[in-house]
Design an enzyme around this catalytic site. Structure first.
Site, PDB file in Angstrom:
ATOM      1  N   ASP A  15      -7.330  46.161  -2.466  1.00  0.00           N
ATOM      2  CA  ASP A  15      -6.004  45.661  -2.127  1.00  0.00           C
ATOM      3  C   ASP A  15      -5.988  45.286  -0.646  1.00  0.00           C
ATOM      4  O   ASP A  15      -6.906  45.601   0.101  1.00  0.00           O
ATOM      5  CB  ASP A  15      -4.916  46.683  -2.477  1.00  0.00           C
ATOM      6  CG  ASP A  15      -5.035  47.971  -1.684  1.00  0.00           C
ATOM      7  OD1 ASP A  15      -5.249  47.896  -0.457  1.00  0.00           O
ATOM      8  OD2 ASP A  15      -4.896  49.049  -2.266  1.00  0.00           O
ATOM      9  N   SER A  16      -4.928  44.609  -0.245  1.00  0.00           N
ATOM     10  CA  SER A  16      -4.871  44.055   1.105  1.00  0.00           C
ATOM     11  C   SER A  16      -4.405  45.070   2.132  1.00  0.00           C
ATOM     12  O   SER A  16      -4.440  44.818   3.327  1.00  0.00           O
ATOM     13  CB  SER A  16      -3.861  42.922   1.111  1.00  0.00           C
ATOM     14  OG  SER A  16      -2.583  43.478   0.807  1.00  0.00           O
ATOM     15  N   GLY A  17      -3.916  46.209   1.658  1.00  0.00           N
ATOM     16  CA  GLY A  17      -3.293  47.168   2.558  1.00  0.00           C
ATOM     17  C   GLY A  17      -1.792  46.976   2.600  1.00  0.00           C
ATOM     18  O   GLY A  17      -1.053  47.811   3.114  1.00  0.00           O
ATOM     19  N   PHE A  23       0.487  46.976   0.181  1.00  0.00           N
ATOM     20  CA  PHE A  23       1.293  47.857  -0.674  1.00  0.00           C
ATOM     21  C   PHE A  23       1.690  49.116   0.068  1.00  0.00           C
ATOM     22  O   PHE A  23       2.734  49.705  -0.183  1.00  0.00           O
ATOM     23  CB  PHE A  23       0.511  48.222  -1.937  1.00  0.00           C
ATOM     24  CG  PHE A  23       1.296  49.089  -2.870  1.00  0.00           C
ATOM     25  CD1 PHE A  23       2.425  48.592  -3.499  1.00  0.00           C
ATOM     26  CD2 PHE A  23       0.935  50.404  -3.096  1.00  0.00           C
ATOM     27  CE1 PHE A  23       3.179  49.399  -4.345  1.00  0.00           C
ATOM     28  CE2 PHE A  23       1.675  51.215  -3.940  1.00  0.00           C
ATOM     29  CZ  PHE A  23       2.802  50.701  -4.568  1.00  0.00           C
ATOM     30  N   ASP A  40       0.404  40.398   1.425  1.00  0.00           N
ATOM     31  CA  ASP A  40       1.721  39.842   1.108  1.00  0.00           C
ATOM     32  C   ASP A  40       2.785  40.694   1.779  1.00  0.00           C
ATOM     33  O   ASP A  40       2.524  41.819   2.179  1.00  0.00           O
ATOM     34  CB  ASP A  40       1.949  39.770  -0.406  1.00  0.00           C
ATOM     35  CG  ASP A  40       1.725  41.114  -1.095  1.00  0.00           C
ATOM     36  OD1 ASP A  40       1.063  41.998  -0.508  1.00  0.00           O
ATOM     37  OD2 ASP A  40       2.216  41.292  -2.223  1.00  0.00           O
ATOM     38  N   GLY A  69       5.170  43.042  -6.772  1.00  0.00           N
ATOM     39  CA  GLY A  69       6.564  43.397  -6.534  1.00  0.00           C
ATOM     40  C   GLY A  69       7.299  43.938  -7.736  1.00  0.00           C
ATOM     41  O   GLY A  69       8.525  44.006  -7.751  1.00  0.00           O
ATOM     42  N   ASP A  89      -3.751  47.845 -13.076  1.00  0.00           N
ATOM     43  CA  ASP A  89      -4.238  49.026 -12.359  1.00  0.00           C
ATOM     44  C   ASP A  89      -3.065  49.962 -12.170  1.00  0.00           C
ATOM     45  O   ASP A  89      -1.918  49.523 -12.149  1.00  0.00           O
ATOM     46  CB  ASP A  89      -4.762  48.657 -10.967  1.00  0.00           C
ATOM     47  CG  ASP A  89      -3.626  48.468  -9.986  1.00  0.00           C
ATOM     48  OD1 ASP A  89      -3.325  49.404  -9.219  1.00  0.00           O
ATOM     49  OD2 ASP A  89      -2.977  47.403 -10.010  1.00  0.00           O
ATOM     50  N   CYS A 105     -10.949  61.179 -30.033  1.00  0.00           N
ATOM     51  CA  CYS A 105     -11.424  60.688 -28.733  1.00  0.00           C
ATOM     52  C   CYS A 105     -12.899  61.017 -28.557  1.00  0.00           C
ATOM     53  O   CYS A 105     -13.335  62.128 -28.853  1.00  0.00           O
ATOM     54  CB  CYS A 105     -10.600  61.307 -27.607  1.00  0.00           C
ATOM     55  SG  CYS A 105     -11.170  60.824 -25.967  1.00  0.00           S
ATOM     56  N   CYS A 144     -14.552  60.949 -25.654  1.00  0.00           N
ATOM     57  CA  CYS A 144     -14.906  61.224 -24.256  1.00  0.00           C
ATOM     58  C   CYS A 144     -15.632  62.572 -24.122  1.00  0.00           C
ATOM     59  O   CYS A 144     -15.526  63.427 -24.998  1.00  0.00           O
ATOM     60  CB  CYS A 144     -13.659  61.187 -23.363  1.00  0.00           C
ATOM     61  SG  CYS A 144     -12.732  62.730 -23.286  1.00  0.00           S
ATOM     62  N   CYS A 182     -13.417  65.717 -24.688  1.00  0.00           N
ATOM     63  CA  CYS A 182     -13.037  66.009 -26.074  1.00  0.00           C
ATOM     64  C   CYS A 182     -14.239  66.428 -26.919  1.00  0.00           C
ATOM     65  O   CYS A 182     -14.098  67.170 -27.880  1.00  0.00           O
ATOM     66  CB  CYS A 182     -12.316  64.815 -26.687  1.00  0.00           C
ATOM     67  SG  CYS A 182     -10.665  64.620 -25.982  1.00  0.00           S
ATOM     68  N   HIS A 235     -10.859  62.492 -19.356  1.00  0.00           N
ATOM     69  CA  HIS A 235     -10.207  62.151 -20.624  1.00  0.00           C
ATOM     70  C   HIS A 235      -9.172  61.031 -20.452  1.00  0.00           C
ATOM     71  O   HIS A 235      -9.130  60.093 -21.248  1.00  0.00           O
ATOM     72  CB  HIS A 235      -9.535  63.384 -21.249  1.00  0.00           C
ATOM     73  CG  HIS A 235      -8.632  62.998 -22.382  1.00  0.00           C
ATOM     74  ND1 HIS A 235      -9.119  62.705 -23.639  1.00  0.00           N
ATOM     75  CD2 HIS A 235      -7.298  62.759 -22.419  1.00  0.00           C
ATOM     76  CE1 HIS A 235      -8.100  62.315 -24.408  1.00  0.00           C
ATOM     77  NE2 HIS A 235      -6.992  62.348 -23.695  1.00  0.00           N
TER      78      HIS A 235
END
Length: 400
Positions: free
Chosen positions: A103-105, A107, A157, A227, A277, A315, A317, A320, A345
């Site tokens: 990310d650009s920082g 946020f 942004d 946003g 994400d 599951c 994983c 599990c 998990h």
């Protein structure tokens, strides 16, 4: 302003749309990036300090993760871009062979707003580490991300919380367009790193449309919808998502930032998003919540003290396969290893969900998948959130 929309040099990203749903806007693509192919729709786990909280790069890889997030704001502050450059970029630093998105920082402006002042030049932060004042400009953000060497980088942004209204939202949207042009101009490695634009405009359709119109004039490799997912009404949320995908080009990836609840993922795939994400699956693991197709289990709860089943019998994983609810329940009271097992998990749950969504699109049965998902998650139709029913109906998936 004519020069602003100059074409970007060759990008290192290509997208193949493999299948599109016959009803909704859902699509299955293959994203080709410098560190290999990424099947979409995809959920990208977040690793703040260059490590997943409690997960190693090997574990992430074994779970089938092919792209994850690194956080520019924290990495740019410490250990700092110079050190990371020496370590062979973020890939070397994390020992991660697959793709990375940073990310650009920007946020962090919303989450650390008491640290910042936004001007046309950039964002002023006071470092939470040493109190020094730092100016993060679009140029500086790109310089840091160029040093980190991530496969997808985000424009800086001007972020406003999604619940803010009034002139500040319009100002932030126009500024984000100007900052996009500054990011494009500053970007040194377009042949190795893909710069994504971030669509802003709050919950105002007209502002969103203007932003979409302006940003899609720039030939960037991909677009993020920004946003949203900051506490706004779900009813406004889904309308802004669908408005955005309606105006974004088919041949470029669409990344909906900060969305990670299972239901939101399913709905937003139906509305045409490819990438997601969210810190939710890792964060919720730390509070003892295990994600399951019918919602979640609070593993600390005493009802599991004598329950010798895995978290989810279906599951695959490592958690599990190896541990029972009873074991995790006891472990949680005294050992951080329990957090680790739950995190494994929860990430596996997200990745498996996205895999199932994708398979259903490729097989032309996405609407059926959605019906089944909703029944399993909510039990009965009376319990379906009305915004979900409306959002899906808008793309011809009528919940039964």
């Amino acid at each position: 302003a004519m020069a602003a929309a100059a074409p970007m040099p060759v990008s290192s990203l290509s997208v193949r749309v493999l299948a599109e749903c016959g009803y909704s806007k859902a699509r299955a693509c293959e994203l080709w990036l410098p560190h290999g192919a990424v099947p979409t729709p995809v959920f990208m786990p977040v690793g703040t300090q260059g490590t997943m909280k409690g997960l190693t790069a090997d574990q992430l890889q074994d779970l089938g993760c092919r792209i994850c997030l690194g956080n520019t704001y924290h990495l740019g502050m410490r250990p700092g871009p110079e050190l990371i450059k020496k370590a062979g970029g973020l890939h070397g630093f994390m020992n991660w062979k697959h793709n990375l998105l940073t990310d650009s920082g920007g946020f962090q402006m919303v989450s650390l707003v008491e640290l910042s002042e936004v001007t046309e030049e950039g964002v002023k932060f006071r470092s939470p580490y040493d109190g020094k004042e730092i100016l993060l400009t679009p140029e500086k953000s790109i310089e840091i991300q160029n040093a980190l060497g991530s496969d997808i980088i985000m424009q800086l942004d001007d972020v406003v919380s999604s619940t803010v209204t009034g002139p500040r939202v319009e100002e932030a949207m126009h500024r984000s367009v100007r900052w996009l042009d500054r990011c494009i101009a500053a970007h040194k490695n377009p042949e190795k790193q893909n710069l994504f634009a971030i669509i802003q405009g709050g919950l105002n359709s007209e502002l969103r449309k203007t932003c979409l119109e302006e940003m899609t004039k720039r030939d960037v490799p991909g677009f993020a919808i920004g946003g949203l997912s900051g506490g706004e009404e779900k009813d406004h949320f889904w309308r802004m998502v669908t408005l955005s995908t309606d105006h974004l080009p088919r041949e470029k990836p669409r990344y909906l930032m900060g969305v990670g609840y299972a239901t939101d993922l399913v709905v937003c795939v139906a509305l045409g998003c490819d990438m997601f994400d969210c810190v939710f699956p890792t964060r919720t693991a730390r509070f003892g919540s295990a994600l399951v197709p019918w919602g979640w289990l609070q593993i600390k709860s005493k009802q599991y003290a004598n329950d010798f089943r895995p978290i989810d019998e279906n599951c695959e994983c490592p958690t599990c396969k190896r541990y029972t609810r009873a074991f995790l329940n006891v472990l949680f009271k005294k050992d951080t290893a329990a957090l680790h097992h739950l995190t494994v998990h929860n990430i596996a749950y997200q990745l498996t969900l996205m895999h199932s969504i994708r398979e259903s699109i490729l097989q032309g049965r996405f609407p059926e998948f959605v019906q089944q998902f909703m029944k399993t998650m909510y039990g009965s139709k009376e319990k379906y959130p009305s915004w979900v029913t409306e959002a899906l109906a808008s793309v011809s998936i009528i919940l039964e």
